[in-house]
Design an enzyme around this catalytic site. Sequence first.
Site, PDB file in Angstrom:
ATOM      1  N   ASN A   7     -12.822 -30.947 -29.461  1.00  0.00           N
ATOM      2  CA  ASN A   7     -14.095 -31.440 -28.946  1.00  0.00           C
ATOM      3  C   ASN A   7     -14.368 -32.783 -29.634  1.00  0.00           C
ATOM      4  OD1 ASN A   7     -16.710 -31.951 -28.225  1.00  0.00           O
ATOM      5  ND2 ASN A   7     -17.615 -30.187 -29.274  1.00  0.00           N
ATOM      6  N   GLU A  19     -19.084 -20.428 -33.072  1.00  0.00           N
ATOM      7  CA  GLU A  19     -19.286 -21.590 -33.936  1.00  0.00           C
ATOM      8  C   GLU A  19     -20.571 -21.399 -34.734  1.00  0.00           C
ATOM      9  OE1 GLU A  19     -17.019 -25.267 -32.449  1.00  0.00           O
ATOM     10  OE2 GLU A  19     -18.963 -25.298 -31.494  1.00  0.00           O
ATOM     11  N   GLY A  69     -19.414 -29.427 -38.826  1.00  0.00           N
ATOM     12  CA  GLY A  69     -19.510 -30.765 -39.414  1.00  0.00           C
ATOM     13  C   GLY A  69     -19.961 -30.778 -40.859  1.00  0.00           C
ATOM     14  N   GLY A 109     -13.744 -29.985 -34.060  1.00  0.00           N
ATOM     15  CA  GLY A 109     -14.505 -31.226 -33.899  1.00  0.00           C
ATOM     16  C   GLY A 109     -13.813 -32.371 -34.616  1.00  0.00           C
TER      17      GLY A 109
HETATM   18  P1  13P Z   1     -16.312 -29.701 -36.770  1.00  0.00           P
HETATM   19  O1  13P Z   1     -14.899 -29.218 -36.626  1.00  0.00           O
HETATM   20  O2  13P Z   1     -16.429 -31.181 -36.952  1.00  0.00           O
HETATM   21  O3  13P Z   1     -17.048 -28.909 -37.815  1.00  0.00           O
HETATM   22  O4  13P Z   1     -17.060 -29.406 -35.387  1.00  0.00           O
HETATM   23  C1  13P Z   1     -16.960 -28.140 -34.835  1.00  0.00           C
HETATM   24  C2  13P Z   1     -17.501 -28.177 -33.469  1.00  0.00           C
HETATM   25  O5  13P Z   1     -18.675 -28.306 -33.261  1.00  0.00           O
HETATM   26  C3  13P Z   1     -16.540 -28.080 -32.352  1.00  0.00           C
HETATM   27  O6  13P Z   1     -17.186 -27.876 -31.153  1.00  0.00           O
END
Ligand code: 13P
Length: 250
Positions: A9, A166, A172, A231
Amino acid sequence: MRKKLVVGNWKMNGSLARNQVLLVALNAMVRPGSVDVVVCPPYPYLSQAQALLKGGVISVGAQNLSAFNEGAYTGEVSGAMLRDSGCDWVIVGHSERRSANGEADGVVAAKVQAALDSGLRPILCVGETLEQREGGVAEDVVGSQLDAVVSVVGAVLVSSVVVAYEPVWAIGTGKTATPEQAQAMHAFIRACLVLRGVAAQGVKILYGGSVTAVNAPQLFSKPDIDGALVGGASLVAEGFSAICAAAAAS
Ligand code: 13P
């Protein structure tokens, strides 16, 4: 045995020049094998991704769609338009859209239905906030997010949806759920789906939240973790292809 799935993503990142470098590298690095791989760039870059990945093993998805087919919905993009531009997949109900765009469970459910109606494979995101986890209601929250979709879409069609767990507190933040925490919630999600009449043994449940090439192998070793929604690490070819390789090897 469920084939693993790794989805990148990109969120609101990229440019024609940067995407070109990333996609060409991914095309060379991601090998055909026992993992399906999808990248989800922002809307303006879907055709670019489609063109550069054509004939390879990586599929293209979008990050959102409208619940409506067409009409006076300024700024929206329908499932049919996404199919038209070569998408096979679409992320639905990401927590960033639930919180920043006010997408309630009912809207998310309507979008899952719209995706299925247009022939897209929806990746339905669910997950609790830190406050909800600490308050002991994580399962209640995730259970009701699932219920909303099953009640609109029906148990039969939900069996063709991919679920992505998630936890909002892991997105993030660099703070991944432990493989045990993730496995426990994935097992709960599968059990919930079974209770609602869904043929859940075939449903892929991805984990998302600070997944990296380092923590992916342990996450993928758990029986109910069928891949990842990635992400930040999906924006770097080496990292993302290493996560795909870890999925193929698990
Ligand atoms: P991160 O991998 O940056 O933590 O994001 C996860 C996410 O929201 C994927 O949809």
